[in-house]
Design a protein around this motif. Structure first.
Motif, short mmCIF file in Angstrom:
data_model
loop_
_atom_site.label_atom_id
_atom_site.label_comp_id
_atom_site.label_asym_id
_atom_site.label_seq_id
_atom_site.Cartn_x
_atom_site.Cartn_y
_atom_site.Cartn_z
N ALA A 1 87.19 -13.56 68.39
CA ALA A 1 86.58 -12.35 68.94
C ALA A 1 85.76 -12.70 70.18
O ALA A 1 85.00 -13.67 70.17
N VAL A 2 85.93 -11.90 71.21
CA VAL A 2 85.07 -11.96 72.39
C VAL A 2 84.09 -10.81 72.29
O VAL A 2 84.50 -9.65 72.14
N VAL A 3 82.80 -11.11 72.36
CA VAL A 3 81.77 -10.07 72.29
C VAL A 3 80.95 -10.11 73.57
O VAL A 3 80.20 -11.07 73.81
N THR A 4 81.10 -9.11 74.42
CA THR A 4 80.28 -9.06 75.63
C THR A 4 78.90 -8.51 75.26
O THR A 4 78.75 -7.74 74.32
N GLY A 5 77.91 -8.96 76.01
CA GLY A 5 76.55 -8.58 75.65
C GLY A 5 76.17 -9.12 74.29
O GLY A 5 75.39 -8.51 73.56
N GLY A 6 76.70 -10.30 73.96
CA GLY A 6 76.55 -10.83 72.61
C GLY A 6 75.29 -11.63 72.36
O GLY A 6 75.12 -12.15 71.26
N VAL B 1 76.79 -8.00 66.10
CA VAL B 1 78.25 -7.93 65.96
C VAL B 1 78.84 -9.34 65.94
O VAL B 1 79.73 -9.64 65.13
N ALA B 2 78.35 -10.21 66.80
CA ALA B 2 78.87 -11.58 66.86
C ALA B 2 78.68 -12.29 65.53
O ALA B 2 79.60 -12.93 65.01
N THR B 3 77.49 -12.20 64.96
CA THR B 3 77.24 -12.89 63.70
C THR B 3 78.01 -12.24 62.55
O THR B 3 78.46 -12.93 61.63
N ARG B 4 78.18 -10.92 62.61
CA ARG B 4 78.91 -10.23 61.54
C ARG B 4 80.39 -10.60 61.57
O ARG B 4 81.01 -10.83 60.51
N LEU B 5 80.99 -10.65 62.75
CA LEU B 5 82.39 -11.04 62.84
C LEU B 5 82.58 -12.50 62.44
O LEU B 5 83.59 -12.85 61.82
N ALA B 6 81.62 -13.33 62.79
CA ALA B 6 81.70 -14.74 62.36
C ALA B 6 81.70 -14.84 60.85
O ALA B 6 82.39 -15.69 60.27
N VAL C 1 74.65 -18.52 69.19
CA VAL C 1 75.65 -19.53 68.79
C VAL C 1 75.12 -20.34 67.62
O VAL C 1 75.83 -20.58 66.63
N ARG C 2 73.88 -20.78 67.71
CA ARG C 2 73.30 -21.58 66.62
C ARG C 2 73.23 -20.78 65.32
O ARG C 2 73.43 -21.33 64.23
N GLU C 3 72.96 -19.49 65.44
CA GLU C 3 72.90 -18.63 64.25
C GLU C 3 74.27 -18.57 63.57
O GLU C 3 74.37 -18.64 62.34
N VAL C 4 75.32 -18.46 64.37
CA VAL C 4 76.68 -18.45 63.82
C VAL C 4 76.99 -19.79 63.17
O VAL C 4 77.50 -19.86 62.04
N GLY D 1 80.00 -20.86 60.82
CA GLY D 1 81.01 -20.31 61.71
C GLY D 1 81.18 -21.11 62.98
O GLY D 1 80.52 -22.14 63.20
N GLN D 2 82.09 -20.64 63.83
CA GLN D 2 82.36 -21.26 65.13
C GLN D 2 82.01 -20.29 66.24
O GLN D 2 82.37 -19.11 66.17
N ALA D 3 81.34 -20.77 67.27
CA ALA D 3 80.98 -19.91 68.41
C ALA D 3 80.71 -20.75 69.63
O ALA D 3 80.30 -21.92 69.53
N ILE D 4 80.94 -20.16 70.78
CA ILE D 4 80.53 -20.72 72.06
C ILE D 4 79.92 -19.61 72.89
O ILE D 4 80.20 -18.42 72.67
#
Length: 252
Positions: free
Chosen positions: A15-20, A28-33, A54-57, A62-65
């Motif tokens: 997932a790409v989340v703008t304004g993330g 939204v980013a953490t929920r999708l993760a 990112v660290r929260e994910v 989870g994985q995030a950048i």
């Protein structure tokens, strides 16, 4: 008969989340993760908050950048999608939560502010959606963020509501343009939601007035909105397409 015992690692749904980095986008980013998506957290300028997201994910397994890009810059957004594909193998969900919300009566709004608002909220949505259309894998979802103020018509919101009306219009057209692609396109239109953007735009009295309006007698939270987005992003929501979901607790 030979059997290839080499283990294979499936490409994660991405997932790409703008304004993330903050507000609704961050939740939204953490929920999708939490649903197993690898997440690309887009941000405009606040790298500290983006890296914290990112660290929260990652802390939850989870994985995030984090990737910096102006949503209205087509070259920067193309590069963002390149990074997503190179890192995770493809893109499945795009949530466009980046936005501005300057408030003023129509007669008083500075036109330079209006131009900046339109650049982010309208052009930015268009640019992000254009890349999403070109990149998303079958079974994917595009979810744009609008606002219930489009229908509520609060004084002071004329420019902001106009941008979100444009977001809703382009979303509904795009859903029909993607016939045969197995990609859904929807809008989530939050009501008053407790974010820094909302609290900065409204004084304490106005916040209390808005909290009293829904039958549920409270403001929305980023988690309320993230749950709706997660539904639309996942298989359970894939039959919902070309819709505007007003997630506002019943405010009228």
């Amino acid at each position: 008969m030979s059997i290839d015992a080499t283990p294979t690692t499936p490409t994660p749904r991405t997932a790409v989340v703008t304004g993330g980095s903050r507000g609704i986008g961050r939740r939204v980013a953490t929920r999708l993760a939490a649903d197993g998506y690898a997440v690309v957290v887009n941000y405009a300028s606040n790298s500290t908050e983006a890296e914290a997201a990112v660290r929260e994910v990652e802390a939850a397994g989870g994985q995030a950048i984090a990737v910096r890009a102006d949503v209205a810059d087509e070259n920067a957004i193309s590069a963002l999608f390149d990074t997503a594909e190179q890192t995770y193998g493809g893109v499945d969900v795009v949530v466009n939560a980046a936005g501005r919300m300057p408030l003023a009566p129509l007669a008083d709004l500075d036109l330079d502010v209006l131009d900046a608002l339109y650049r982010t909220n309208i052009r930015g949505t268009f640019v992000v959606n254009q890349q999403a259309v070109r990149r998303l894998r079958p079974g994917g979802a595009i979810i744009n963020l609008s606002s219930s103020v489009v229908g509520l018509a609060f004084p002071g919101y004329s420019a902001y509501a106009a941008t979100k009306g444009a977001v809703e219009a382009m979303t509904l057209v795009l859903a029909r343009e993607l016939r045969g692609r197995d990609v859904t396109v929807n809008v989530v239109a939050p009501g008053p939601t407790v974010t820094d953007l909302f609290l900065q735009a409204n004084d304490e009295k106005r916040v209390a007035q808005l909290a009293a309006q829904p039958p549920l007698e409270r403001l929305g939270t980023p988690s309320d909105i993230a749950e709706v987005v997660a539904f639309l992003a996942g298989p359970a929501g894939h039959w919902v397409n070309g819709q505007v979901l007003r997630a506002n607790g019943g405010i009228i």
